[in-house]
Design an enzyme around this catalytic site. Structure first.
Site, PDB file in Angstrom:
ATOM      1  N   LYS A 228       0.822  -1.205   0.000  1.00 33.71           N
ATOM      2  CA  LYS A 228       0.000   0.000   0.000  1.00 33.71           C
ATOM      3  C   LYS A 228       0.864   1.267   0.000  1.00 33.71           C
ATOM      4  CE  LYS A 228      -3.192   3.065   1.173  1.00 33.71           C
ATOM      5  NZ  LYS A 228      -2.316   4.134   1.653  1.00 33.71           N
TER       6      LYS A 228
ATOM      7  N   ASP B  13      -6.628   0.496  -0.001  1.00 37.90           N
ATOM      8  CA  ASP B  13      -6.751   0.720   1.437  1.00 37.90           C
ATOM      9  C   ASP B  13      -8.147   0.306   1.867  1.00 37.90           C
ATOM     10  OD1 ASP B  13      -8.492   2.713   0.590  1.00 37.90           O
ATOM     11  OD2 ASP B  13      -6.907   4.192   0.570  1.00 37.90           O
TER      12      ASP B  13
END
Length: 311
Positions: free
Chosen positions: A222, A241
DNA sequence: ACATCCCCTTAGCC
DNA sequence: AGGCTAAGGGGAT
């Protein structure tokens, strides 16, 4: 786009919204950058050791910087005014969900941040909300950066790698970083000793550069994708996310096996494999500007009333 | 009031 | 391999 000097100290960039659509407000509010705040009618940010003051009135962009002057090309580069946004939006505008987001926020652009600051920011962003992230970055800058007073307000430059590398966990933790202190310190030391040249990754292909970033403490998929998208020109990077997971569950679940959807619906976090699967879907589905699609979807979803969080 | 959950996740342990 | 859990702390529920 034309650059004109105005009567006061600010410089002017004349936009043509048909050719160069731009929405400064949404661009700075969408959560990609943590260094801007609005004081009266102007946005103030710290970029490259300088305070930048900027405002937009329709097609007119005015800006000023301090202590050093920056030219229009810098602003153009930072806000990626060179991206052919109409083309990008037409490429990703492939279903009703993304079309709604684009309708709401067209003019939102990805910002071209400094890779080092972007990297540390997103290591800090781990498991935090946006106001908290802004505070951590401000605290780091207050403690390790340089103060610049401009228009009666105090600003602080972002610390250089050496500033953090020569510090220690306790000092960094005082910036309310929590468990992220060690990760920030270790990564700062690696970057400072130039075991990894972030700027060089701009020219490296995504897959290879990915492995380089993932080797840094505090950098998972991420964080790596955010650094790619917001600072290294990898517009196909598709960060996943909690918000993107919600969007997938809500609008794109039919593109995955029901079993997979059930699995991720019932857990908070994604395994690396699950992350990869969703991120690759985003890249395949939206194409080479998938990152832009992600940002529009993300920003749109955050403006929706927050019910059905578990949908 | 008060507990519990959540947060632009990662790393470490089994 | 993959599942589980801990990790600041402040604000929302």
């Amino acid at each position: 786009m034309r650059f004109v000097k105005s009567l006061d100290a600010s410089l002017k960039i004349q936009l043509n919204q048909l050719i160069t659509p731009f929405d400064l407000e949404q661009t700075l509010r969408c959560g990609q950058s943590f260094r801007w705040r609005k004081l009266s009618d102007w946005w103030y940010g710290v970029v490259n050791e300088k305070v930048v003051k900027i405002r937009q009135i329709e097609d007119e962009l005015r800006f000023q910087s301090f202590p050093e002057k920056m030219n229009a090309n810098f602003v153009k580069n930072y806000f990626r005014l060179d991206d052919n946004l109409p083309h990008i939006l037409s490429q990703i505008s492939i279903d009703e969900h993304i079309r709604k987001a684009i309708q709401c926020f067209s003019g939102l652009r990805i910002i071209r941040q400094q890779p080092w600051e972007c990297l540390i920011s997103y290591i800090c962003a781990t498991y935090k909300n946006i106001p908290a992230i802004k505070e951590m970055i401000l605290n780091l800058s207050k403690r390790f950066g340089t103060k610049i007073t401009f228009n009666g307000h105090d600003f602080y430059t972002f610390p250089k790698p050496s500033d953090l590398a020569n510090s220690d966990c306790e000092e960094i933790r005082k910036c309310k970083l929590g468990f992220r202190d060690k990760r920030v310190l270790k990564t700062a030391r690696i970057i400072h000793k130039e075991k990894l040249d972030l700027e060089a990754l701009r020219k490296t292909d995504y897959e290879h550069a990915r492995n380089e970033l993932l080797s840094l403490p505090g950098v998972g998929q991420k964080v790596a994708d955010c650094v790619f998208l917001f600072s290294l020109d990898k517009l196909k990077a598709f960060p996943v996310d909690v918000w993107m997971k919600r969007i997938i569950l809500k609008n794109y679940s039919s593109y995955f096996e029901p079993l997979f959807i059930e699995k991720i619906r019932n857990k908070r976090s994604l395994t690396p494999h699950e992350y990869r699967k969703i991120s690759l879907f985003g890249q395949r589905y939206f194409g080479r500007y998938a990152g832009y699609a992600q940002e529009y979807l993300f920003h749109y979803e955050r403006h929706q009333p927050r019910q059905d969080l578990r949908l």
